[in-house]
Design a protein around this motif. Structure first.
Motif, PDB file in Angstrom:
ATOM      1  N   ASP A 125     -29.532  56.104 -28.141  1.00  7.53           N
ATOM      2  CA  ASP A 125     -29.198  57.258 -28.985  1.00  7.53           C
ATOM      3  C   ASP A 125     -28.486  58.335 -28.176  1.00  7.53           C
ATOM      4  OD1 ASP A 125     -30.530  55.886 -30.935  1.00  7.53           O
ATOM      5  OD2 ASP A 125     -32.412  56.984 -30.669  1.00  7.53           O
ATOM      6  N   GLY A 126     -27.284  58.719 -28.587  1.00  7.34           N
ATOM      7  CA  GLY A 126     -26.553  59.783 -27.928  1.00  7.34           C
ATOM      8  C   GLY A 126     -25.800  59.371 -26.687  1.00  7.34           C
ATOM      9  N   ALA A 127     -25.930  58.123 -26.262  1.00 11.58           N
ATOM     10  CA  ALA A 127     -25.253  57.660 -25.052  1.00 11.58           C
ATOM     11  C   ALA A 127     -23.907  57.031 -25.411  1.00 11.58           C
ATOM     12  CB  ALA A 127     -26.111  56.644 -24.314  1.00 11.58           C
ATOM     13  N   SER A 128     -22.942  57.172 -24.504  1.00 11.66           N
ATOM     14  CA  SER A 128     -21.630  56.591 -24.716  1.00 11.66           C
ATOM     15  C   SER A 128     -21.260  55.562 -23.660  1.00 11.66           C
ATOM     16  CB  SER A 128     -20.557  57.686 -24.743  1.00 11.66           C
ATOM     17  OG  SER A 128     -20.521  58.373 -23.495  1.00 11.66           O
ATOM     18  N   ALA A 129     -22.071  55.458 -22.586  1.00 13.56           N
ATOM     19  CA  ALA A 129     -21.727  54.530 -21.511  1.00 13.56           C
ATOM     20  C   ALA A 129     -22.984  54.039 -20.803  1.00 13.56           C
ATOM     21  CB  ALA A 129     -20.780  55.186 -20.512  1.00 13.56           C
ATOM     22  N   LEU A 130     -22.865  52.891 -20.150  1.00 10.32           N
ATOM     23  CA  LEU A 130     -23.963  52.259 -19.410  1.00 10.32           C
ATOM     24  C   LEU A 130     -23.593  52.149 -17.942  1.00 10.32           C
ATOM     25  CD1 LEU A 130     -26.691  50.419 -19.673  1.00 10.32           C
ATOM     26  CD2 LEU A 130     -25.064  48.547 -19.379  1.00 10.32           C
ATOM     27  N   ALA A 131     -24.577  52.384 -17.069  1.00  8.65           N
ATOM     28  CA  ALA A 131     -24.428  52.159 -15.639  1.00  8.65           C
ATOM     29  C   ALA A 131     -25.629  51.353 -15.160  1.00  8.65           C
ATOM     30  CB  ALA A 131     -24.339  53.474 -14.874  1.00  8.65           C
ATOM     31  N   ARG A 134     -28.603  54.810 -17.580  1.00  3.07           N
ATOM     32  CA  ARG A 134     -28.521  54.215 -16.252  1.00  3.07           C
ATOM     33  C   ARG A 134     -29.758  53.342 -16.019  1.00  3.07           C
ATOM     34  NH1 ARG A 134     -27.929  58.445 -11.852  1.00  3.07           N
ATOM     35  NH2 ARG A 134     -25.736  58.400 -12.468  1.00  3.07           N
ATOM     36  N   LEU A 135     -29.519  52.080 -15.723  1.00  2.94           N
ATOM     37  CA  LEU A 135     -30.590  51.131 -15.398  1.00  2.94           C
ATOM     38  C   LEU A 135     -30.625  50.964 -13.889  1.00  2.94           C
ATOM     39  CD1 LEU A 135     -29.761  48.393 -18.074  1.00  2.94           C
ATOM     40  CD2 LEU A 135     -31.088  50.503 -18.370  1.00  2.94           C
ATOM     41  N   ARG A 136     -31.834  51.110 -13.306  1.00  4.71           N
ATOM     42  CA  ARG A 136     -31.936  51.056 -11.851  1.00  4.71           C
ATOM     43  C   ARG A 136     -33.117  50.206 -11.409  1.00  4.71           C
ATOM     44  NH1 ARG A 136     -32.583  56.359  -8.902  1.00  4.71           N
ATOM     45  NH2 ARG A 136     -32.178  54.972  -7.156  1.00  4.71           N
ATOM     46  N   GLY A 137     -32.937  49.580 -10.262  1.00  3.85           N
ATOM     47  CA  GLY A 137     -34.044  48.962  -9.560  1.00  3.85           C
ATOM     48  C   GLY A 137     -34.380  49.840  -8.373  1.00  3.85           C
ATOM     49  N   VAL A 138     -35.597  50.367  -8.316  1.00  7.59           N
ATOM     50  CA  VAL A 138     -35.971  51.331  -7.278  1.00  7.59           C
ATOM     51  C   VAL A 138     -37.131  50.773  -6.452  1.00  7.59           C
ATOM     52  CG1 VAL A 138     -36.805  53.657  -6.813  1.00  7.59           C
ATOM     53  CG2 VAL A 138     -35.227  53.260  -8.721  1.00  7.59           C
ATOM     54  N   TRP A 139     -36.922  50.648  -5.152  1.00  3.38           N
ATOM     55  CA  TRP A 139     -37.949  50.151  -4.237  1.00  3.38           C
ATOM     56  C   TRP A 139     -38.704  51.335  -3.652  1.00  3.38           C
ATOM     57  CZ3 TRP A 139     -40.989  46.494  -2.921  1.00  3.38           C
ATOM     58  CH2 TRP A 139     -41.515  46.369  -1.637  1.00  3.38           C
ATOM     59  N   THR A 140     -40.011  51.383  -3.876  1.00  2.50           N
ATOM     60  CA  THR A 140     -40.843  52.474  -3.379  1.00  2.50           C
ATOM     61  C   THR A 140     -41.740  52.037  -2.230  1.00  2.50           C
ATOM     62  OG1 THR A 140     -42.589  52.012  -4.999  1.00  2.50           O
ATOM     63  CG2 THR A 140     -40.855  53.551  -5.650  1.00  2.50           C
ATOM     64  N   GLY A 141     -41.571  50.801  -1.771  1.00  2.00           N
ATOM     65  CA  GLY A 141     -42.392  50.295  -0.685  1.00  2.00           C
ATOM     66  C   GLY A 141     -41.783  50.586   0.670  1.00  2.00           C
ATOM     67  N   ASN A 142     -42.325  49.952   1.712  1.00  2.00           N
ATOM     68  CA  ASN A 142     -41.859  50.131   3.075  1.00  2.00           C
ATOM     69  C   ASN A 142     -40.889  49.023   3.447  1.00  2.00           C
ATOM     70  OD1 ASN A 142     -43.602  52.386   3.476  1.00  2.00           O
ATOM     71  ND2 ASN A 142     -45.313  50.981   3.907  1.00  2.00           N
ATOM     72  N   GLY A 143     -40.156  49.250   4.516  1.00  2.00           N
ATOM     73  CA  GLY A 143     -39.232  48.223   4.997  1.00  2.00           C
ATOM     74  C   GLY A 143     -37.811  48.503   4.566  1.00  2.00           C
ATOM     75  N   GLY A 144     -36.880  47.926   5.341  1.00  2.00           N
ATOM     76  CA  GLY A 144     -35.473  48.106   5.048  1.00  2.00           C
ATOM     77  C   GLY A 144     -34.984  47.157   3.974  1.00  2.00           C
ATOM     78  N   LEU A 145     -33.672  47.067   3.876  1.00  2.00           N
ATOM     79  CA  LEU A 145     -33.050  46.257   2.831  1.00  2.00           C
ATOM     80  C   LEU A 145     -33.471  44.799   2.914  1.00  2.00           C
ATOM     81  CD1 LEU A 145     -30.941  46.529   0.513  1.00  2.00           C
ATOM     82  CD2 LEU A 145     -29.217  45.801   2.159  1.00  2.00           C
ATOM     83  N   SER A 146     -33.597  44.270   4.148  1.00  2.00           N
ATOM     84  CA  SER A 146     -33.918  42.858   4.311  1.00  2.00           C
ATOM     85  C   SER A 146     -35.332  42.531   3.857  1.00  2.00           C
ATOM     86  CB  SER A 146     -33.743  42.454   5.783  1.00  2.00           C
ATOM     87  OG  SER A 146     -34.615  43.204   6.614  1.00  2.00           O
ATOM     88  N   SER A 200     -22.110  46.334 -28.693  1.00  2.00           N
ATOM     89  CA  SER A 200     -20.654  46.248 -28.562  1.00  2.00           C
ATOM     90  C   SER A 200     -19.991  47.612 -28.573  1.00  2.00           C
ATOM     91  CB  SER A 200     -20.095  45.383 -29.693  1.00  2.00           C
ATOM     92  OG  SER A 200     -20.620  44.071 -29.630  1.00  2.00           O
ATOM     93  N   SER A 201     -20.655  48.593 -29.199  1.00  2.00           N
ATOM     94  CA  SER A 201     -20.080  49.938 -29.290  1.00  2.00           C
ATOM     95  C   SER A 201     -20.282  50.764 -28.028  1.00  2.00           C
ATOM     96  CB  SER A 201     -20.701  50.682 -30.473  1.00  2.00           C
ATOM     97  OG  SER A 201     -22.117  50.770 -30.319  1.00  2.00           O
ATOM     98  N   LEU A 202     -21.106  50.295 -27.089  1.00  2.00           N
ATOM     99  CA  LEU A 202     -21.421  51.057 -25.884  1.00  2.00           C
ATOM    100  C   LEU A 202     -20.509  50.635 -24.736  1.00  2.00           C
ATOM    101  CD1 LEU A 202     -23.459  53.159 -24.710  1.00  2.00           C
ATOM    102  CD2 LEU A 202     -24.791  51.199 -23.883  1.00  2.00           C
ATOM    103  N   SER A 203     -19.829  51.594 -24.122  1.00  2.00           N
ATOM    104  CA  SER A 203     -18.965  51.297 -22.988  1.00  2.00           C
ATOM    105  C   SER A 203     -19.797  50.975 -21.746  1.00  2.00           C
ATOM    106  CB  SER A 203     -18.050  52.483 -22.685  1.00  2.00           C
ATOM    107  OG  SER A 203     -17.145  52.721 -23.741  1.00  2.00           O
ATOM    108  N   VAL A 204     -19.256  50.137 -20.895  1.00  2.00           N
ATOM    109  CA  VAL A 204     -19.858  49.846 -19.597  1.00  2.00           C
ATOM    110  C   VAL A 204     -19.024  50.561 -18.541  1.00  2.00           C
ATOM    111  CG1 VAL A 204     -20.466  48.061 -17.924  1.00  2.00           C
ATOM    112  CG2 VAL A 204     -20.739  47.630 -20.383  1.00  2.00           C
ATOM    113  N   ALA A 205     -19.684  51.367 -17.693  1.00  2.00           N
ATOM    114  CA  ALA A 205     -18.956  52.189 -16.720  1.00  2.00           C
ATOM    115  C   ALA A 205     -19.082  51.660 -15.295  1.00  2.00           C
ATOM    116  CB  ALA A 205     -19.450  53.631 -16.788  1.00  2.00           C
ATOM    117  N   GLU A 206     -20.305  51.453 -14.815  1.00  2.00           N
ATOM    118  CA  GLU A 206     -20.520  51.065 -13.424  1.00  2.00           C
ATOM    119  C   GLU A 206     -21.579  49.971 -13.342  1.00  2.00           C
ATOM    120  OE1 GLU A 206     -21.806  54.608 -11.583  1.00  2.00           O
ATOM    121  OE2 GLU A 206     -19.915  55.677 -11.817  1.00  2.00           O
ATOM    122  N   THR A 207     -21.318  48.978 -12.505  1.00  2.00           N
ATOM    123  CA  THR A 207     -22.303  47.934 -12.220  1.00  2.00           C
ATOM    124  C   THR A 207     -22.277  47.695 -10.718  1.00  2.00           C
ATOM    125  OG1 THR A 207     -20.601  46.253 -12.677  1.00  2.00           O
ATOM    126  CG2 THR A 207     -22.123  46.800 -14.456  1.00  2.00           C
TER     127      THR A 207
END
Length: 273
Positions: free
Chosen positions: A42-48, A96-108, A121-128
């Protein structure tokens, strides 16, 4: 002899089937969680969409909300998958859909989060975006920027301007309304360019560049490679110069720069059919 051959062939087939069966039964070692999310728009025009580790897939369908299949996974049986959170944010007019890591350790050390997203279909896609994983966006509308640090990036059937980049991986951009550029450090670039808006660059350090250019593109074309060949097929280049390792000339009425570059690899340019 014929019977012996048949016997050996049958034994070989049985052994192959047995090995295939064994490989198919290999259990997954680690942890895996699956869930499904439905996100109102509702009220959104784009997805990230953005994750650190994992694949991102985006498609459009006739629906009212965003459907997301979430798969969290780790090769470690000790991983705490609850520390990898799926979040929905609403900055301005975006979802905006996000995966957020709250634990310890680096990327690996992070578990992965794959997001399989279906948007209205009516919602634009902006960033992936993902840092480690593949990005695959198809059959959507909007000016889409897709990026990965380590992984392949694919953009197909985009009603808008499509731009793609990766550090290590291949890029494919096809059947788009307009092309905004593509880059990689190590990987092949395969793109279709029906239209551009301003200076546009297609570049990789190590890899091949293959581009099909639309007849209506007006640009000052330049292509080069340090180690490889430059091949131009069925393109009308005014004031053109085509050499073994470079090409230049004017497409249509000229205009912004359209540049194709690789250090190690071939550049192949042709007309978009």
């Amino acid at each position: 002899m014929t019977s012996r051959r048949r016997l050996l062939a049958g034994a070989g087939a049985a052994l192959s089937a047995a090995l295939a069966g064994c490989s198919g039964l290999t259990p997954f070692v680690g942890k895996r969680e699956e869930s499904t999310e439905r996100v109102p728009v509702d009220g959104a025009s784009a997805l990230a969409v953005a994750v650190d580790v994992g694949d991102v897939t985006v498609r459009a369908a006739e629906r009212e909300d965003v459907h997301v299949d979430v798969v969290k996974q780790s090769s470690s049986v000790n991983a705490d998958l609850s520390k990898l959170e799926f979040r929905v944010e609403r900055p301005d007019d975006r979802v905006r859909l996000r995966g957020v890591w709250t634990g310890n350790g680096g990327l690996s050390g992070k578990p992965s989060m794959d997001l399989d997203v279906t948007v209205p279909s009516s919602l634009s896609v902006a960033e992936t975006e993902t840092q480690v994983g593949d990005v695959d966006v198809q059959d959507v509308r909007g000016d889409v920027t897709a990026a990965s640090s380590t992984g392949d990036v694919t953009l197909r059937s985009v009603a808008g301007t499509a731009s793609a980049e990766t550090s290590t991986g291949d890029v494919v951009v096809e059947d788009v309304e307009a092309f905004g550029g593509a880059s990689a450090s190590t990987g092949d670039l395969t793109v279709e360019i029906p239209a551009i808006d301003g200076d546009t660059v297609v570049e990789t350090s190590t890899g091949d560049v293959t581009a099909a250019i639309g007849a209506d593109v007006d640009a000052a074309l330049r292509a080069s490679t340090s180690t490889g060949d430059v091949v131009v097929n069925d393109l009308s280049l005014a004031d053109g110069s085509v050499r073994e390792d470079s090409a230049s000339g004017t497409l249509g009425d000229g205009g912004p720069e359209l540049v194709f570059e690789t250090n190690t690899g071939d550049v192949t340019l042709s007309a978009l059919r």
